[in-house]
Design a protein around this motif. Structure first.
Motif, PDB file in Angstrom:
ATOM      1  N   ARG A  49       1.438  -1.479   0.018  1.00  0.00           N
ATOM      2  CA  ARG A  49       0.036  -0.161  -0.217  1.00  0.00           C
ATOM      3  C   ARG A  49       0.759   1.244  -0.515  1.00  0.00           C
ATOM      4  N   VAL A  50       1.877   1.565   0.693  1.00  0.00           N
ATOM      5  CA  VAL A  50       2.475   2.120   1.342  1.00  0.00           C
ATOM      6  C   VAL A  50       3.279   2.522  -0.500  1.00  0.00           C
ATOM      7  N   LEU A  51       3.966   1.164  -0.859  1.00  0.00           N
ATOM      8  CA  LEU A  51       4.958   1.535  -2.456  1.00  0.00           C
ATOM      9  C   LEU A  51       4.334   1.689  -3.490  1.00  0.00           C
ATOM     10  N   ARG A  52       2.951   1.704  -3.508  1.00  0.00           N
ATOM     11  CA  ARG A  52       1.934   1.874  -4.230  1.00  0.00           C
ATOM     12  C   ARG A  52       2.009   3.793  -4.370  1.00  0.00           C
ATOM     13  N   SER A  53       1.359   3.767  -3.695  1.00  0.00           N
ATOM     14  CA  SER A  53       1.396   5.207  -3.177  1.00  0.00           C
ATOM     15  C   SER A  53       2.543   5.968  -3.520  1.00  0.00           C
ATOM     16  N   GLU A  54       3.956   5.777  -3.025  1.00  0.00           N
ATOM     17  CA  GLU A  54       5.178   5.931  -4.135  1.00  0.00           C
ATOM     18  C   GLU A  54       5.228   5.633  -5.324  1.00  0.00           C
ATOM     19  N   VAL A  55       5.134   4.948  -5.880  1.00  0.00           N
ATOM     20  CA  VAL A  55       5.224   4.549  -7.381  1.00  0.00           C
ATOM     21  C   VAL A  55       4.166   5.669  -8.201  1.00  0.00           C
ATOM     22  N   GLU A  56       2.996   5.780  -7.537  1.00  0.00           N
ATOM     23  CA  GLU A  56       2.091   6.746  -8.150  1.00  0.00           C
ATOM     24  C   GLU A  56       2.828   8.012  -8.647  1.00  0.00           C
ATOM     25  N   PHE A  57       3.253   8.563  -7.124  1.00  0.00           N
ATOM     26  CA  PHE A  57       3.901   9.708  -7.153  1.00  0.00           C
ATOM     27  C   PHE A  57       5.212  10.055  -8.631  1.00  0.00           C
ATOM     28  N   LEU A  58       6.493   8.864  -8.225  1.00  0.00           N
ATOM     29  CA  LEU A  58       6.612   8.676  -9.349  1.00  0.00           C
ATOM     30  C   LEU A  58       6.988   8.608 -10.921  1.00  0.00           C
ATOM     31  N   LYS A  59       5.598   7.750 -10.940  1.00  0.00           N
ATOM     32  CA  LYS A  59       5.718   7.653 -12.461  1.00  0.00           C
ATOM     33  C   LYS A  59       4.657   9.134 -12.988  1.00  0.00           C
ATOM     34  N   ALA A  60       4.300   9.855 -12.063  1.00  0.00           N
ATOM     35  CA  ALA A  60       3.437  11.120 -12.246  1.00  0.00           C
ATOM     36  C   ALA A  60       4.491  12.189 -12.777  1.00  0.00           C
ATOM     37  N   GLN A  61       5.775  11.847 -11.933  1.00  0.00           N
ATOM     38  CA  GLN A  61       6.551  12.714 -12.116  1.00  0.00           C
ATOM     39  C   GLN A  61       7.658  12.786 -13.662  1.00  0.00           C
ATOM     40  N   GLY A  62       6.759  11.270 -14.291  1.00  0.00           N
ATOM     41  CA  GLY A  62       8.067  10.601 -15.637  1.00  0.00           C
ATOM     42  C   GLY A  62       8.446  10.207 -15.445  1.00  0.00           C
ATOM     43  N   LEU A  63       9.416   9.843 -13.708  1.00  0.00           N
ATOM     44  CA  LEU A  63      10.791   9.261 -13.381  1.00  0.00           C
ATOM     45  C   LEU A  63      10.725   7.305 -13.808  1.00  0.00           C
ATOM     46  N   LEU A  64       9.208   6.743 -14.118  1.00  0.00           N
ATOM     47  CA  LEU A  64       8.868   6.003 -13.889  1.00  0.00           C
ATOM     48  C   LEU A  64       8.204   5.290 -14.801  1.00  0.00           C
ATOM     49  N   GLU A  65       8.041   3.953 -15.431  1.00  0.00           N
ATOM     50  CA  GLU A  65       6.924   3.578 -16.303  1.00  0.00           C
ATOM     51  C   GLU A  65       7.325   2.053 -15.811  1.00  0.00           C
ATOM     52  N   ILE A  66       5.600   2.503 -15.670  1.00  0.00           N
ATOM     53  CA  ILE A  66       5.148   0.386 -15.714  1.00  0.00           C
ATOM     54  C   ILE A  66       4.606   0.016 -16.852  1.00  0.00           C
ATOM     55  N   GLU A  67       4.905  -1.830 -17.126  1.00  0.00           N
ATOM     56  CA  GLU A  67       4.766  -1.834 -18.345  1.00  0.00           C
ATOM     57  C   GLU A  67       4.440  -3.208 -17.573  1.00  0.00           C
ATOM     58  N   ALA A  68       3.800  -4.295 -18.535  1.00  0.00           N
ATOM     59  CA  ALA A  68       3.181  -5.622 -18.157  1.00  0.00           C
ATOM     60  C   ALA A  68       3.948  -6.541 -17.124  1.00  0.00           C
ATOM     61  N   ALA A  69       5.505  -6.002 -17.884  1.00  0.00           N
ATOM     62  CA  ALA A  69       6.750  -7.398 -17.228  1.00  0.00           C
ATOM     63  C   ALA A  69       6.493  -6.210 -15.452  1.00  0.00           C
ATOM     64  N   GLY A  70       6.270  -5.325 -15.380  1.00  0.00           N
ATOM     65  CA  GLY A  70       6.975  -4.756 -13.945  1.00  0.00           C
ATOM     66  C   GLY A  70       6.932  -3.093 -14.183  1.00  0.00           C
ATOM     67  N   MET A  71       8.297  -2.680 -13.928  1.00  0.00           N
ATOM     68  CA  MET A  71       8.200  -0.990 -13.460  1.00  0.00           C
ATOM     69  C   MET A  71       9.680  -1.291 -13.772  1.00  0.00           C
ATOM     70  N   ARG A  72       9.926   0.104 -14.589  1.00  0.00           N
ATOM     71  CA  ARG A  72      11.215   0.673 -15.351  1.00  0.00           C
ATOM     72  C   ARG A  72      11.335   1.859 -15.130  1.00  0.00           C
TER      73      ARG A  72
END
Length: 342
Positions: A49-72
């Motif tokens: 739950r905590v990680l999901r919130s942080e991942v969503e923030f990092l994705k919104a900042q353009g720092l992460l990409e979410i793929e079917a295989a996972g995060m990059r």
């Protein structure tokens, strides 16, 4: 930078904690390549739950990409990680640790990565990445580079890539290594490093440990002696550091020798030599390859080792006095500093 961070620690400690956490998440993902959220949460000891919130923030900042295989980590994320690395080293207190170790042992450079290789596979990977970066920095073309075996050296080899062109150079094993797990043998690691960087390699097909008669017999073989002479042309060596008793068990050292090592206070092993706390050589295994005299004449000796359990062993080898560069992790560095005079 240090002054600004000190002010932030006093006025905005929560901000720095958040920055550390987000950096750690982003860095874990970068080293992993592609990773799923559940796996990452387990590695970081965070709830999903905590990680999901942080991942969503990092994705919104353009720092992460979410793929079917996972995060990059995105290109922008990699650029950010590179740009803030000096700040992060200060934030984690790694510069101060490294400075104390470098000054005490008279080293050219000390690189410390966050974490503990004993408990975190991610830290072990980061140790390998840092070791590969150091090797890229110090190796020029047409070099002979000697490498030892071990799991940490295997990580260094993994993190080398074709972007580092060493065409014209040679990778060679520092010593014989048949007998260990194939993936961790010096021959395997030397050939992997060569293939990843476009370099050439030569192998030494002899056992890791020999009896005196077998050693003398091999040294009469012209094919073996020719390869050894080539290995001794190396001007750079990158090597791991082992705990003495762990390495003695792994190499099936006989009971009498093991008892002698314990009695003499052996703490570390490198290149087939066993060292005590003061860096004195107390035992040498009959192995084929680089001698300690060769190490002493090298232009650049790079040690790569980490984990809280290795702190004492690293101090032992550094006390011998012929390392130039140390790549280690935070847990080992803390253990080392606690052993130094205040």
């Amino acid at each position: 930078m240090k002054e600004i961070l000190n002010i932030q620690k006093q006025l905005l400690p929560d901000l720095l904690d958040t920055m550390k956490e987000r950096y750690t998440i982003l860095h874990h993902i970068m080293v992993s390549g592609v990773v799923g959220r559940r796996t990452l949460a387990g590695s970081l000891n965070m709830t999903e739950r905590v990680l999901r919130s942080e991942v969503e923030f990092l994705k919104a900042q353009g720092l992460l990409e979410i793929e079917a295989a996972g995060m990059r980590v995105s290109v922008a994320g990699r650029q950010l990680l590179e740009s803030i690395e000096p700040m992060v080293r200060e934030l984690f207190g790694l510069n101060e640790l490294g400075g104390r170790i470098r000054k005490h042992f008279g080293l050219k450079q000390v690189i410390i990565v966050p974490g503990d290789s004993d408990t975190s596979p991610h830290t072990k990977k980061e140790l390998g990445r840092a070791g590969a970066a150091v090797l890229r920095k110090y190796v020029s073309k047409d070099e002979v580079i000697a490498v030892t075996g071990g799991s940490t050296m295997a990580e260094v080899a993994y993190h080398l890539s074709s972007s580092t062109s060493l065409k014209g150079s040679w990778f060679v094993p520092a010593r014989g290594g048949l007998g260990e797990s194939v993936d961790f043998q010096a021959n395997t690691i030397a050939s992997t490093m060569a293939k990843k960087t476009g370099a050439s390699y030569r192998l030494l097909h002899v056992p890791d440990q020999l009896g005196e008669d077998a050693y003398q017999s091999l040294m009469q073989d012209t094919t073996i002696t020719e390869i050894i002479e080539f290995i001794r042309k190396a001007r750079i060596v990158i090597h791991g550091i082992g705990e003495a008793m762990v390495m003695a068990r792994r190499r099936k050292v006989d009971d009498a020798t093991t008892a002698s090592l314990l009695h003499e206070g052996a703490l570390a092993e490198a290149f087939g030599y066993y060292f005590d706390r003061g860096g004195r050589i107390i035992h040498k295994m009959p192995t084929v390859g680089l001698r300690i005299d060769d190490i002493q004449e090298m232009d650049c000796v790079i040690g790569v080792a980490g984990g809280k359990s290795k702190g004492e062993a690293i101090v032992s080898v550094l006390s011998f006095g012929h390392e130039d560069i140390l790549v280690t992790d935070e847990a080992a560095a803390i253990e080392m500093v606690q052993m130094l005079p205040s």
